[in-house]
Design an enzyme around this catalytic site. Sequence first.
Site, short mmCIF file in Angstrom:
data_model
loop_
_atom_site.label_atom_id
_atom_site.label_comp_id
_atom_site.label_asym_id
_atom_site.label_seq_id
_atom_site.Cartn_x
_atom_site.Cartn_y
_atom_site.Cartn_z
N HIS A 48 5.97 -1.00 -0.66
CA HIS A 48 5.40 0.17 0.02
C HIS A 48 6.55 1.09 0.45
CE1 HIS A 48 2.54 2.52 2.31
NE2 HIS A 48 3.41 2.51 3.31
N ILE A 102 -7.38 -0.45 -4.36
CA ILE A 102 -7.59 -1.50 -3.35
C ILE A 102 -8.11 -2.75 -4.04
CG2 ILE A 102 -8.93 -2.09 -1.28
CD1 ILE A 102 -8.42 0.65 -0.30
N LEU A 103 -7.56 -3.89 -3.63
CA LEU A 103 -7.93 -5.16 -4.27
C LEU A 103 -9.05 -5.84 -3.49
CD1 LEU A 103 -4.28 -6.27 -4.89
CD2 LEU A 103 -5.95 -5.81 -6.70
N GLY A 152 5.88 4.04 -13.04
CA GLY A 152 6.42 2.76 -13.50
C GLY A 152 7.92 2.64 -13.38
N THR A 153 8.54 3.42 -12.47
CA THR A 153 9.99 3.29 -12.38
C THR A 153 10.39 1.96 -11.71
OG1 THR A 153 10.09 4.57 -10.32
CG2 THR A 153 10.35 5.79 -12.38
N ASN A 206 3.67 -6.72 -2.98
CA ASN A 206 3.57 -5.25 -3.12
C ASN A 206 4.83 -4.62 -2.56
OD1 ASN A 206 2.28 -2.69 -3.57
ND2 ASN A 206 1.89 -2.58 -1.37
N MET A 258 -2.28 1.73 -7.31
CA MET A 258 -2.95 2.48 -6.25
C MET A 258 -4.46 2.21 -6.24
SD MET A 258 -0.26 3.69 -5.00
CE MET A 258 -0.44 5.05 -3.87
#
Length: 204
Positions: free
Chosen positions: A112, A95-96, A14-15, A110, A93
Site C-alpha cells: 500500500h 476488494i477480496l 505492473g511496475t 499486499n 484494485m
Amino acid sequence: MTRQSIAVMVSGRGTNLAAILEAANKGHCPVDVRVVISNKVDAPALQIARDAGVDTILFIDPKKYPNRSSYDQACVEVIQKHACHWVVLAGYMRILSSLFVSHFEHRLINIHPALLPSFAGADGVGDALSYGVKFSGCTVHLVSEQVDEGAILAQAVVPVMNDDTVESLHQRIHQKEYELYPETLRCLVEKGFRLDGRRVIWNS
Ligand code: GAR
C-alpha cells in the site's frame, strides 16, 4: 534455499510485478512467479508478465461471474492448480471476499502506498499529500478481511517535498516499493515470522 512459488494479482501498470520479476531473476528474491492474474483486460502488467515469460498469465473477467465470491473462487482454483504458496497483490484494485482471504490466511500479502494505518483506501498517496504529512511511504502487510488493516510486515519512509504533486510523491514511493516488496518476499521465504497479536515477529 529453495524458491517458493507465488501468484501475483494485478490491475494496472505492473511496475511492482516487474521489480519482483527482476529481483527473482537476479537471484535477490527466492520466488518463482508461476501465475499472474489480472481483473483488467488492458492492464499493462499483463505485457510485463508476457515479456518475462511467466507460464500462466490470465485475465479473469469479473463480468463473467455473478458475484465477488464466485469470481474469487475461480482465482483460488487457478492459484491452487499451480501450487502457489504466496499470493502477492501488486496494484490489485479489487476488494477480496472473505472466502479468498480466509483461504490464503497468512499467505496473502499486499503493498500500500502510505504508512498504514494512516491513509488506507484507494488514494493513499493523494490523501497523505492533502493531509500535509511531511513523511509518507509504503507498507507491506498481510491481507485481512478489512481493507488495508492486516498485520504489518514491513514499511519504508519517503519525505514529502514542498512542490510534490500526487504523481511526484507516488513516483518516489514507487522507488521504495521496488526495493521493499522483493525484500519482504525474501524474508518471508527465508526467515518466516510469527504473530504476537498484530505484531509480526520475524524469525532470526
Ligand atoms: C502501487 O503504488 C501500490 O502500492 C498501489 O498501487 C500501485 C500499483 O503500481 N496499491 C494500492 O493503492 C492498493 N491499495 P504498479 O501497478 O505499477 O505496481
